[in-house]
Scaffold this motif. Structure first.
Motif, PDB file in Angstrom:
ATOM      1  N   ILE A  17     -11.224   2.197  -2.983  1.00 63.11           N
ATOM      2  CA  ILE A  17     -10.440   2.007  -1.764  1.00 63.11           C
ATOM      3  C   ILE A  17      -9.292   3.002  -1.754  1.00 63.11           C
ATOM      4  O   ILE A  17      -8.690   3.309  -2.790  1.00 63.11           O
ATOM      5  CB  ILE A  17      -9.909   0.563  -1.688  1.00 63.11           C
ATOM      6  CG1 ILE A  17     -11.067  -0.397  -1.392  1.00 63.11           C
ATOM      7  CG2 ILE A  17      -8.820   0.420  -0.625  1.00 63.11           C
ATOM      8  CD1 ILE A  17     -10.675  -1.853  -1.322  1.00 63.11           C
ATOM      9  N   GLN A  18      -8.968   3.531  -0.583  1.00 63.73           N
ATOM     10  CA  GLN A  18      -7.876   4.491  -0.441  1.00 63.73           C
ATOM     11  C   GLN A  18      -6.788   3.895   0.449  1.00 63.73           C
ATOM     12  O   GLN A  18      -7.083   3.306   1.494  1.00 63.73           O
ATOM     13  CB  GLN A  18      -8.380   5.811   0.139  1.00 63.73           C
ATOM     14  CG  GLN A  18      -9.364   6.526  -0.772  1.00 63.73           C
ATOM     15  CD  GLN A  18      -9.730   7.912  -0.284  1.00 63.73           C
ATOM     16  OE1 GLN A  18      -9.475   8.273   0.869  1.00 63.73           O
ATOM     17  NE2 GLN A  18     -10.319   8.726  -1.149  1.00 63.73           N
ATOM     18  N   LEU A  19      -5.533   4.055   0.024  1.00 65.31           N
ATOM     19  CA  LEU A  19      -4.385   3.524   0.746  1.00 65.31           C
ATOM     20  C   LEU A  19      -3.455   4.668   1.138  1.00 65.31           C
ATOM     21  O   LEU A  19      -3.110   5.505   0.296  1.00 65.31           O
ATOM     22  CB  LEU A  19      -3.624   2.523  -0.125  1.00 65.31           C
ATOM     23  CG  LEU A  19      -4.443   1.325  -0.636  1.00 65.31           C
ATOM     24  CD1 LEU A  19      -3.651   0.549  -1.675  1.00 65.31           C
ATOM     25  CD2 LEU A  19      -4.843   0.418   0.514  1.00 65.31           C
ATOM     26  N   ALA A  20      -3.043   4.688   2.400  1.00 66.28           N
ATOM     27  CA  ALA A  20      -2.228   5.791   2.913  1.00 66.28           C
ATOM     28  C   ALA A  20      -0.767   5.372   3.056  1.00 66.28           C
ATOM     29  O   ALA A  20      -0.462   4.211   3.351  1.00 66.28           O
ATOM     30  CB  ALA A  20      -2.760   6.253   4.267  1.00 66.28           C
ATOM     31  N   ALA A  21       0.136   6.327   2.828  1.00 67.77           N
ATOM     32  CA  ALA A  21       1.579   6.078   2.981  1.00 67.77           C
ATOM     33  C   ALA A  21       2.297   7.388   3.242  1.00 67.77           C
ATOM     34  O   ALA A  21       1.794   8.471   2.930  1.00 67.77           O
ATOM     35  CB  ALA A  21       2.140   5.411   1.737  1.00 67.77           C
ATOM     36  N   ARG A  22       3.499   7.281   3.806  1.00 72.57           N
ATOM     37  CA  ARG A  22       4.322   8.464   4.061  1.00 72.57           C
ATOM     38  C   ARG A  22       5.136   8.871   2.837  1.00 72.57           C
ATOM     39  O   ARG A  22       5.556  10.002   2.699  1.00 72.57           O
ATOM     40  CB  ARG A  22       5.251   8.189   5.251  1.00 72.57           C
ATOM     41  CG  ARG A  22       4.492   7.913   6.545  1.00 72.57           C
ATOM     42  CD  ARG A  22       5.422   7.535   7.693  1.00 72.57           C
ATOM     43  NE  ARG A  22       4.660   7.275   8.898  1.00 72.57           N
ATOM     44  CZ  ARG A  22       4.097   6.109   9.208  1.00 72.57           C
ATOM     45  NH1 ARG A  22       4.248   5.089   8.374  1.00 72.57           N
ATOM     46  NH2 ARG A  22       3.422   5.959  10.328  1.00 72.57           N
ATOM     47  N   THR A  23       5.362   7.897   1.943  1.00 70.35           N
ATOM     48  CA  THR A  23       6.136   8.161   0.728  1.00 70.35           C
ATOM     49  C   THR A  23       5.495   7.423  -0.437  1.00 70.35           C
ATOM     50  O   THR A  23       5.038   6.290  -0.280  1.00 70.35           O
ATOM     51  CB  THR A  23       7.594   7.664   0.883  1.00 70.35           C
ATOM     52  OG1 THR A  23       8.177   8.298   2.019  1.00 70.35           O
ATOM     53  CG2 THR A  23       8.413   7.996  -0.364  1.00 70.35           C
ATOM     54  N   ILE A  24       5.470   8.059  -1.609  1.00 69.08           N
ATOM     55  CA  ILE A  24       4.945   7.442  -2.818  1.00 69.08           C
ATOM     56  C   ILE A  24       6.056   7.386  -3.866  1.00 69.08           C
ATOM     57  O   ILE A  24       6.719   8.394  -4.118  1.00 69.08           O
ATOM     58  CB  ILE A  24       3.753   8.225  -3.403  1.00 69.08           C
ATOM     59  CG1 ILE A  24       2.669   8.435  -2.344  1.00 69.08           C
ATOM     60  CG2 ILE A  24       3.190   7.508  -4.632  1.00 69.08           C
ATOM     61  CD1 ILE A  24       1.982   7.190  -1.885  1.00 69.08           C
ATOM     62  N   VAL A  25       6.266   6.214  -4.449  1.00 62.42           N
ATOM     63  CA  VAL A  25       7.196   6.066  -5.566  1.00 62.42           C
ATOM     64  C   VAL A  25       6.371   5.727  -6.809  1.00 62.42           C
ATOM     65  O   VAL A  25       5.639   4.734  -6.813  1.00 62.42           O
ATOM     66  CB  VAL A  25       8.230   4.947  -5.306  1.00 62.42           C
ATOM     67  CG1 VAL A  25       9.116   4.745  -6.536  1.00 62.42           C
ATOM     68  CG2 VAL A  25       9.070   5.269  -4.082  1.00 62.42           C
ATOM     69  N   ILE A  26       6.463   6.548  -7.845  1.00 64.87           N
ATOM     70  CA  ILE A  26       5.718   6.309  -9.075  1.00 64.87           C
ATOM     71  C   ILE A  26       6.655   5.677 -10.103  1.00 64.87           C
ATOM     72  O   ILE A  26       7.621   6.303 -10.535  1.00 64.87           O
ATOM     73  CB  ILE A  26       5.105   7.610  -9.618  1.00 64.87           C
ATOM     74  CG1 ILE A  26       4.130   8.187  -8.580  1.00 64.87           C
ATOM     75  CG2 ILE A  26       4.389   7.355 -10.942  1.00 64.87           C
ATOM     76  CD1 ILE A  26       3.529   9.513  -8.971  1.00 64.87           C
TER      77      ILE A  26
END
Length: 436
Positions: A331-340
């Motif tokens: 499954i793929q999830l989209a976002a404008r910002t990623i926090v690792i």
């Protein structure tokens, strides 16, 4: 030690916090977020396993909360006028653990899940009352094993410990049957040709029997992630639900951003498995890692953040002005910002065959589950950090003797002074420096 009257007072106070009676003014404010309707005796307001969380305030009549299947379920509590239904799953969107049935006809206010979340975000007084009640009700369900899961396992099984830890750290109540203590159960499993590798057996929501399930399989059976829409493009995706990841989720969600947190196991990360944390800002008396994680998790949900558990982020893709996180189930999830915020990994000792004993003698946590397994035993805690010190003190409550093994010449080089003093003064703890 508390006197009996003191203990009774504490229980009474806790019960009043779990099942408070709202004032007419508070009920009126809730009424703006819901609809009033009449209910008849025997009507099911919330069914067990229902994935559409709702919240009811009783205006008139009675509503009983039931747990268990069959013709004679157990009555957990009877709500009367001024009381309200719900617990933590009301906010999370996970399947309900209990059933709400009208016991005496009357009138209720029905509030949908989105309206409940808006209510706790905008009304400070009601937020405190509802959140406190929801949390205490979940704790009570856990204390009494009133969940929808039965784990049949063995204290000598690493996989049993894994399943119990996964459920406990996700705050999901369960009942446990140990086949080493219940001979009849062991014979029953033998009759059904259940192999050693099939242990533990997990009876999930009385609808499925899982043999040594993975965390992902168990989460799927319990519907942990059913309310999460993978088609949405979110403002923020946080990878990792340790203290840093949960803090990011709380701050972002409180500003109105749509937030999703991805976590491999359970909220809290490494800190969530600590028996006690005493140097965390704002908790002068200390707090357990589990309690800290639960509070942060609930706070994130209060502001609308979603938590996806038992899944791993495997790839990060860049597609124009958005990012895509690929999960281990494709499954793929989209976002404008990623926090690792993926945190740390435990270092393992360079000892031959160490993996053979992991979970059956060698542990990387010192929680209640591990303490039970070490009861009356000699225990060695390897390491000289603060977490090792807290683990040694916690295990010393039930172990026969605890040895703290440190490579350096002085424990004070790596551990807070207050912990060093406690270890040195404890009669059941022995510190061995220059030891490997």
């Amino acid at each position: 030690m508390a006197t009996r009257s003191g203990a009774d007072t504490l229980l009474t106070e806790r019960r009043e916090l779990m099942f408070p009676t709202l004032t007419s003014e508070q009920i009126a404010r809730i009424g703006y977020h819901g609809r009033r309707r009449n209910v008849d005796r025997g009507e099911i307001l919330i069914d067990r396993g229902e994935r559409t969380p709702r919240f009811f305030v009783i205006i008139d009549g009675e509503v009983e909360i039931l747990q268990g299947d069959g013709d004679q379920p157990t009555t957990v509590i009877v709500h009367a006028a001024g009381n309200f239904t719900g617990e933590l799953h009301t906010l999370s969107g996970r399947p309900s653990l209990t059933q709400a049935r009208v016991r005496a006809a009357g009138e209720v206010i029905e509030v949908g899940s989105d309206a409940v979340r808006l209510l706790v975000q905008t009304d400070g007084e009601l937020s405190a009352i509802l959140m406190q009640a929801f949390i205490l009700r979940r704790v009570s369900l856990i204390d009494h094993g009133l969940g929808d899961v039965v784990v049949v396992g063995s204290m000598h099984s690493a996989e049993t410990l894994r399943i119990k830890a996964f459920l406990s750290r996700n705050g999901h109540p369960y009942a446990y049957v140990d086949i080493t203590r219940e001979a009849d159960v062991e014979k029953l499993l033998d009759g059904f040709q259940v192999a050693v590798d099939d242990i533990p057996i997990v009876i999930c929501r009385c609808t499925a029997m899982l043999r040594n399930p993975t965390n992902s399989e168990l989460a799927a059976c319990l519907g942990f992630n059913d309310a999460i829409d993978s088609a949405l493009t979110r403002d923020v995706i946080v990878v990792g639900a340790g203290p840093a990841g949960l803090a990011a989720a709380v701050y972002a969600a409180s500003e109105g951003l749509r937030v999703l947190v991805i976590e491999l196991s359970a909220a809290g990360g490494q800190a969530g498995s600590s028996s006690r944390i005493e140097n965390y800002l704002g908790f002068p008396a200390g707090i357990s890692g589990q309690e800290l994680a639960t509070r942060a998790f609930t706070q994130a949900q209060k502001f609308g953040a979603e938590i996806l558990v038992a899944r791993t982020a495997t790839r990060l893709l860049c597609e124009g002005r958005r990012y895509v996180v690929a999960l281990d189930n494709d499954i793929q999830l989209a976002a404008r910002t990623i926090v690792i915020a993926t945190g740390a990994r435990y270092r393992r000792l360079p000892i031959e065959n160490l993996s053979t004993f992991e979970g059956v003698g060698v542990y990387y946590n010192a929680s209640y589950a591990e303490a039970q397994l070490c009861h009356g035993e000699d225990v060695a805690v390897v390491g000289g950090g603060n977490s090792a010190g807290q683990a040694a003190l916690f295990l010393a409550e039930t172990a026969q003797r605890v040895y703290v093994l440190v490579r350096s010449a002085r424990l004070a080089d790596t551990m807070s002074r207050y912990l060093v003093r406690r270890l040195e003064e404890h009669s059941k703890i022995e510190i061995r420096t220059r030891t490997e």
